[in-house]
Design a protein around this motif. Structure first.
Motif, PDB file in Angstrom:
ATOM      1  N   UNK A 243       6.838  14.191  -7.855  1.00 49.22           N
ATOM      2  CA  UNK A 243       6.738  15.241  -8.868  1.00 49.22           C
ATOM      3  C   UNK A 243       5.272  15.473  -9.212  1.00 49.22           C
ATOM      4  N   UNK A 244       4.859  16.749  -9.176  1.00 49.43           N
ATOM      5  CA  UNK A 244       3.480  17.102  -9.498  1.00 49.43           C
ATOM      6  C   UNK A 244       3.437  18.512 -10.073  1.00 49.43           C
ATOM      7  N   UNK A 245       2.509  18.739 -10.974  1.00 53.88           N
ATOM      8  CA  UNK A 245       2.341  20.068 -11.574  1.00 53.88           C
ATOM      9  C   UNK A 245       1.453  20.926 -10.673  1.00 53.88           C
ATOM     10  N   UNK A 246       1.893  22.148 -10.446  1.00 52.08           N
ATOM     11  CA  UNK A 246       1.115  23.126  -9.689  1.00 52.08           C
ATOM     12  C   UNK A 246       0.458  24.086 -10.675  1.00 52.08           C
ATOM     13  N   UNK A 247      -0.849  24.242 -10.576  1.00 47.24           N
ATOM     14  CA  UNK A 247      -1.622  24.950 -11.586  1.00 47.24           C
ATOM     15  C   UNK A 247      -1.679  26.444 -11.287  1.00 47.24           C
ATOM     16  N   UNK A 248      -1.371  27.228 -12.333  1.00 45.10           N
ATOM     17  CA  UNK A 248      -1.554  28.676 -12.284  1.00 45.10           C
ATOM     18  C   UNK A 248      -2.667  29.065 -13.235  1.00 45.10           C
ATOM     19  N   UNK A 315      -4.287  26.730  -5.986  1.00 47.95           N
ATOM     20  CA  UNK A 315      -3.742  27.226  -7.248  1.00 47.95           C
ATOM     21  C   UNK A 315      -2.723  28.334  -7.022  1.00 47.95           C
ATOM     22  N   UNK A 316      -1.792  28.432  -7.938  1.00 44.39           N
ATOM     23  CA  UNK A 316      -0.854  29.542  -7.965  1.00 44.39           C
ATOM     24  C   UNK A 316      -1.533  30.755  -8.596  1.00 44.39           C
ATOM     25  N   UNK A 317      -0.997  31.950  -8.371  1.00 45.96           N
ATOM     26  CA  UNK A 317      -1.536  33.113  -9.093  1.00 45.96           C
ATOM     27  C   UNK A 317      -1.459  32.896 -10.596  1.00 45.96           C
ATOM     28  N   UNK A 318      -2.515  33.250 -11.308  1.00 50.95           N
ATOM     29  CA  UNK A 318      -2.589  32.962 -12.741  1.00 50.95           C
ATOM     30  C   UNK A 318      -1.457  33.621 -13.513  1.00 50.95           C
ATOM     31  N   UNK A 319      -1.021  34.808 -13.088  1.00 52.23           N
ATOM     32  CA  UNK A 319       0.029  35.503 -13.836  1.00 52.23           C
ATOM     33  C   UNK A 319       1.381  34.818 -13.725  1.00 52.23           C
ATOM     34  N   UNK A 321       1.714  31.502 -13.963  1.00 51.21           N
ATOM     35  CA  UNK A 321       1.695  30.312 -14.804  1.00 51.21           C
ATOM     36  C   UNK A 321       1.834  29.022 -14.011  1.00 51.21           C
ATOM     37  N   UNK A 322       1.929  27.919 -14.719  1.00 53.66           N
ATOM     38  CA  UNK A 322       2.081  26.601 -14.096  1.00 53.66           C
ATOM     39  C   UNK A 322       3.554  26.303 -13.835  1.00 53.66           C
ATOM     40  N   UNK A 323       3.803  25.383 -12.924  1.00 54.88           N
ATOM     41  CA  UNK A 323       5.171  24.909 -12.704  1.00 54.88           C
ATOM     42  C   UNK A 323       5.116  23.510 -12.120  1.00 54.88           C
ATOM     43  N   UNK A 324       6.220  22.818 -12.219  1.00 55.64           N
ATOM     44  CA  UNK A 324       6.344  21.467 -11.683  1.00 55.64           C
ATOM     45  C   UNK A 324       7.049  21.566 -10.335  1.00 55.64           C
ATOM     46  N   UNK A 325       6.475  20.968  -9.310  1.00 53.96           N
ATOM     47  CA  UNK A 325       7.005  21.080  -7.952  1.00 53.96           C
ATOM     48  C   UNK A 325       7.400  19.710  -7.415  1.00 53.96           C
ATOM     49  N   UNK A 326       8.287  19.721  -6.410  1.00 55.31           N
ATOM     50  CA  UNK A 326       8.683  18.531  -5.667  1.00 55.31           C
ATOM     51  C   UNK A 326       7.863  18.481  -4.395  1.00 55.31           C
ATOM     52  N   UNK A 327       7.547  17.279  -3.933  1.00 58.41           N
ATOM     53  CA  UNK A 327       6.583  17.130  -2.843  1.00 58.41           C
ATOM     54  C   UNK A 327       7.025  17.794  -1.545  1.00 58.41           C
ATOM     55  N   UNK A 328       8.338  17.873  -1.299  1.00 61.37           N
ATOM     56  CA  UNK A 328       8.835  18.473  -0.061  1.00 61.37           C
ATOM     57  C   UNK A 328       9.072  19.964  -0.185  1.00 61.37           C
ATOM     58  N   UNK A 329       8.735  20.546  -1.338  1.00 57.61           N
ATOM     59  CA  UNK A 329       8.984  21.967  -1.545  1.00 57.61           C
ATOM     60  C   UNK A 329       7.875  22.542  -2.414  1.00 57.61           C
ATOM     61  N   UNK A 330       7.470  23.759  -2.093  1.00 59.15           N
ATOM     62  CA  UNK A 330       6.452  24.438  -2.896  1.00 59.15           C
ATOM     63  C   UNK A 330       7.066  25.225  -4.036  1.00 59.15           C
ATOM     64  N   UNK A 331       8.387  25.317  -4.057  1.00 57.18           N
ATOM     65  CA  UNK A 331       9.051  26.059  -5.117  1.00 57.18           C
ATOM     66  C   UNK A 331       9.223  25.179  -6.343  1.00 57.18           C
ATOM     67  N   UNK A 332       9.403  25.816  -7.480  1.00 55.56           N
ATOM     68  CA  UNK A 332       9.550  25.081  -8.741  1.00 55.56           C
ATOM     69  C   UNK A 332      11.014  24.742  -8.971  1.00 55.56           C
ATOM     70  N   UNK A 333      11.614  24.048  -8.018  1.00 52.16           N
ATOM     71  CA  UNK A 333      13.039  23.724  -8.099  1.00 52.16           C
ATOM     72  C   UNK A 333      13.236  22.263  -7.725  1.00 52.16           C
ATOM     73  N   UNK A 334      14.408  21.755  -8.084  1.00 52.13           N
ATOM     74  CA  UNK A 334      14.731  20.357  -7.853  1.00 52.13           C
ATOM     75  C   UNK A 334      16.134  20.275  -7.284  1.00 52.13           C
ATOM     76  N   UNK A 335      16.355  19.294  -6.419  1.00 53.00           N
ATOM     77  CA  UNK A 335      17.695  19.030  -5.909  1.00 53.00           C
ATOM     78  C   UNK A 335      17.936  17.530  -5.922  1.00 53.00           C
ATOM     79  N   UNK A 336      19.142  17.136  -6.263  1.00 49.94           N
ATOM     80  CA  UNK A 336      19.488  15.712  -6.279  1.00 49.94           C
ATOM     81  C   UNK A 336      19.414  15.112  -4.879  1.00 49.94           C
ATOM     82  N   UNK A 337      19.664  15.941  -3.867  1.00 50.94           N
ATOM     83  CA  UNK A 337      19.577  15.454  -2.490  1.00 50.94           C
ATOM     84  C   UNK A 337      18.159  15.030  -2.157  1.00 50.94           C
TER      85      UNK A 337
END
Length: 443
Positions: A243-248, A315-319, A321-337
């Protein structure tokens, strides 16, 4: 009640369950009863006092009697079931999980396991029984005794078709480890919800109290912390791997307390006096080090090794904002798998796997030990092998069977010697009879 007031939390409603929060005063109770009366006049639906409960905290017995008499409700005591789970104050114990175990036993009694194959029983375990504890694991950390009980029930059903059968398992059963992994993945899911500040009453409650001036990554357990919160804090070393925060724009991420920098959490690398010397404070945001041209951290020779790493951050586009990402995905989503794959043990590939599964074909094995077979030799193993698609050289039935069995047995760990003939010896004898015949049983 101060936290409820800050969050404007007055009630919880889900389906046909409704929970009100009020002060221990008759005036507050009168207000609730008046609302329920207005609801009855508008909808025609009336509250059933026999199914309604009042729960008290810090109320004298005399005041309790006055509340119960005025409302006509019954007194409730914790734990009580809400949304299928027990509401408890103390640590989850084995007797709290009895409803879940009873549900598993009830389902096993309805299934005719002895009439199903091993594959059929395994499908029922994976598709039906696992859902029973996955829901609980997403909220609680299951006790070890409960995990062992579930492992015993599932193993008995798989091998014998009955949840009450006692016997020696023919092979190792790893259900207990699987339940532990799913349990740990459920705790990491809660950590993700807190780190990503997911919109929910529970997360808002945490940030209004325990995390009001802190981050999930740097908070410490207080003396009155609940056992669920302690579980979440204990899971942080594992969660930090993914888990890591991606900066916008940096406006929702702490500069020193959150996990966004390649070197880790900066508060653990920098002395507090250094932070104050920069004109910043503990709760400074990443936005304080960003301007229109990009990164602009306050100059400090002692922090050059930290600021130099900023150029490697995408960095993400400033508009956005920030989001928390999973290491295997660049999207701001989570899966139990994804969390389960992070936790579980990854074994090495078996050297004989290409004999069973290979490109363009799957070697199908049907095992019916001790049952009737279509040929006269009563062969116990039947193979379906399409030679036209097989990369193996075309050979006699006995040669192919001998090659497969020899390779398979050589990959297995050595078993202790036994006086009785072993299953492997029986298989080789069966292979010998096939090689001497016309190869019946293979196509």
């Amino acid at each position: 009640m101060a936290k409820c007031k800050a969050l404007k939390l007055t009630h919880l409603a889900f389906a046909d369950d409704l929970m009100f929060f009020l002060k221990a005063s008759l005036a507050s109770l009168d207000s609730i009863l008046l609302c329920l009366q207005h609801f009855h006049e508008l909808s025609g639906l009336r509250i059933n006092p026999a199914k309604s409960l009042l729960f008290f905290a810090g109320v004298s017995e005399l005041d309790k009697s006055a509340f119960l008499e005025k409302s006509g409700f019954l007194e409730g005591r914790l734990p009580v079931k809400y949304l299928g789970l027990p509401l408890i104050l103390a640590r989850l114990s084995a007797h709290h999980c009895n409803p879940m175990l009873d549900l598993i036993r009830k389902r096993l009694q309805l299934w005719k396991g002895k009439l199903l194959s091993y594959a059929g029983r395994l499908v029922l375990i994976k598709s039906v029984l696992e859902s029973s504890y996955i829901y609980w694991s997403g909220i609680f950390g299951l006790p070890q005794s409960v995990i062992k009980s579930m492992e015993s029930l599932m193993a008995s059903f798989l091998w014998k078709g009955s949840e009450s059968a006692r016997f020696l398992h023919p092979t190792s059963w790893a259900a207990g480890q699987l339940i532990k992994d799913v349990n740990a993945a459920g705790i990491i899911k809660l950590t993700w919800k807190v780190a990503s500040k997911q919109k929910s009453i529970w997360v808002d409650w945490l940030y209004s109290g325990l995390l009001r001036k802190d981050s999930i990554w740097t908070a410490s357990a207080t003396s009155d912390a609940s056992w669920v919160w302690r579980k979440i804090l204990a899971s942080r070393p594992l969660a930090l791997q993914a888990i890591r925060s991606s900066i916008g724009d940096g406006r929702s991420t702490y500069l020193w307390l959150d996990h966004w920098h390649p070197l880790g959490i900066l508060f653990q690398l920098v002395f507090p006096r250094t932070i104050h010397a920069l004109g910043l404070h503990r709760l400074s945001l990443v936005a304080d080090s960003i301007d229109q041209d990009g990164w602009s951290p306050p100059p400090s020779p002692s922090l050059n090794h930290i600021w130099n790493e900023l150029q490697s951050i995408t960095r993400r586009p400033a508009f956005r904002g920030d989001c928390v990402t999973w290491k295997t995905s660049s999207s701001c989503s989570f899966s139990s798998k994804a969390a389960w794959n992070l936790i579980r043990l990854h074994g090495s590939l078996a050297p004989w796997r290409t004999l069973l599964w290979f490109k363009l074909h799957i070697l199908a094995i049907a095992s019916q030990l001790g049952e009737s077979s279509p040929n006269a030799s009563q062969s116990r193993l039947f193979f379906a092998l399409d030679r036209s698609q097989s990369p193996l050289p075309v050979a006699s039935a006995g040669t192919i069977l001998k090659t497969w069995i020899t390779s398979f047995l050589s990959a297995l760990p050595l078993l202790p010697s036994r006086k009785a003939s072993s299953p492997s010896a029986g298989l080789l004898e069966e292979e010998s009879s096939l090689s001497q015949g016309n190869g019946s049983g293979l196509t």
